[in-house]
Design an enzyme around this catalytic site. Structure first.
Site, PDB file in Angstrom:
ATOM      1  N   GLY A  35      20.833  25.055 -42.233  1.00 23.32           N
ATOM      2  CA  GLY A  35      20.226  24.353 -41.094  1.00 23.32           C
ATOM      3  C   GLY A  35      18.792  24.770 -40.814  1.00 23.32           C
ATOM      4  O   GLY A  35      18.101  24.118 -40.029  1.00 23.32           O
ATOM      5  N   LYS A 184       9.372  14.218   0.319  1.00 24.18           N
ATOM      6  CA  LYS A 184      10.687  14.777  -0.069  1.00 24.18           C
ATOM      7  C   LYS A 184      10.909  16.063   0.712  1.00 24.18           C
ATOM      8  O   LYS A 184      10.092  16.971   0.643  1.00 24.18           O
ATOM      9  CB  LYS A 184      10.691  15.116  -1.564  1.00 24.18           C
ATOM     10  CG  LYS A 184      11.179  14.000  -2.447  1.00 24.18           C
ATOM     11  CD  LYS A 184      11.767  14.466  -3.766  1.00 24.18           C
ATOM     12  CE  LYS A 184      10.783  14.983  -4.759  1.00 24.18           C
ATOM     13  NZ  LYS A 184      11.283  15.068  -6.130  1.00 24.18           N
TER      14      LYS A 184
END
Ligand code: R5P
Length: 283
Positions: A35, A184
């Site tokens: 890999g 917010k």
């Protein structure tokens, strides 16, 4: 001049190469059976100015990009420019809690090991620029956004939070309309209260503008608030379209159009950062 690019930035690299009238250099990148990634440059780069294009948004892109930078550096180029259209891992740009890793510092210092100059597009926070002593340009994208929206009759440019207000205001000035932000407020760990500015939304054309759409939660919350007020059209525009958790599909069904740049290529990449990048090299 030569350009090398990770496969995920290939379309943008081609646009840049065409505009700069230079070649994309070949290289080989394969995975070993375990890999790991093997990288080999196939074009001589000694004495050349080399631009290496890649995003740092996935673990695989990051290792591929660092290996590519190293391979280029080993070829002794005259100058190595790291162009990172979407500088991922930039959202943790400082210590919020003791014990955390500062991801944007790690990323910047890793790239700084190889590059003579770093160029990124609309970093999440300019603090990232401070993690290197090398030249580091944070490219702002205004013209492509303006050109796309200039004939759409936009009434308000809205930033979904106060942090993005400057971007929204700059765009509103270009478009000749007003900018606002959604306020917010964190009530507790699980609850965020969002409050629209007190202006008339009925029958207005709204441009929601942000630096990125990731999970889309920020945009979706903003869309819900605005569409409840009877807006005529809502456009969602971000510089970087990450679209985690299929957020594009959720947003698409609620608004008129999603528009992002090609820092991360997708079907919504209706704007390109290529011209803005190329302008940096014009004398
Ligand atoms: C916040 O600071 C940013 O400007 C974006 O609003 C935010 O990162 C978007 O993330 P998400 O799509 O996950 O809500």
């Amino acid at each position: 001049m030569k350009i090398l690019s990770l496969p995920s930035s290939q379309e943008l690299a081609l646009k840049i190469a065409n505009r700069m009238d230079c070649k994309i250099a070949d290289y080989k990148s394969v995975r070993f059976p375990d890999g790991e990634i093997y990288t080999k440059i196939d074009t001589p780069l000694e004495g050349e100015m080399v631009i290496v294009i890649g995003n740092t948004n996935t673990d695989s892109n990051i290792i591929s990009y660092l290996l590519l930078l190293d391979a280029v550096k080993e070829e002794n180029p005259k100058e190595l420019i790291a162009f990172i259209p979407y500088f991922g891992y930039a959202r943790q740009h400082k210590l919020y809690n003791k014990g955390e890793a500062i991801a944007s510092k790690v990323m910047t210092k890793s790239i700084d090991n190889f590059a003579d100059k770093i160029i990124a597009v609309e970093l999440h926070d300019e603090q990232t620029l401070n993690y290197t002593n090398k030249p580091f340009i944070n490219l702002k994208i205004k013209k492509p956004v303006f050109n796309f929206f200039k004939d759409k009759g936009i009434d308000y440019v809205i930033s979904p939070d106060d942090g993005g207000y400057q971007r929204a205001n700059d765009m509103a000035n270009l478009l000749g309309c007003n900018a606002y932000y959604i306020d917010k407020k964190r009530i507790d760990a699980d609850t965020v209260e969002m409050k629209l500015p007190e202006v008339e939304f009925k029958n207005k054309n709204i441009l929601l503008l942000d630096d990125m759409i990731s999970t889309g939660h920020t945009m979706l919350n903003a869309i819900n608030l605005i569409s409840n007020k009877g807006a005529k059209k809502i456009y969602c525009c971000a510089i970087h379209g990450i679209f985690a958790e299929n957020s594009d599909k959720l947003i698409k069904e609620k608004i008129d159009e999603i528009v992002v740049t090609d820092t991360i290529q997708s079907e919504y990449s209706k704007l390109s950062v290529a011209d803005e990048f190329v302008k940096l090299f014009e004398k």
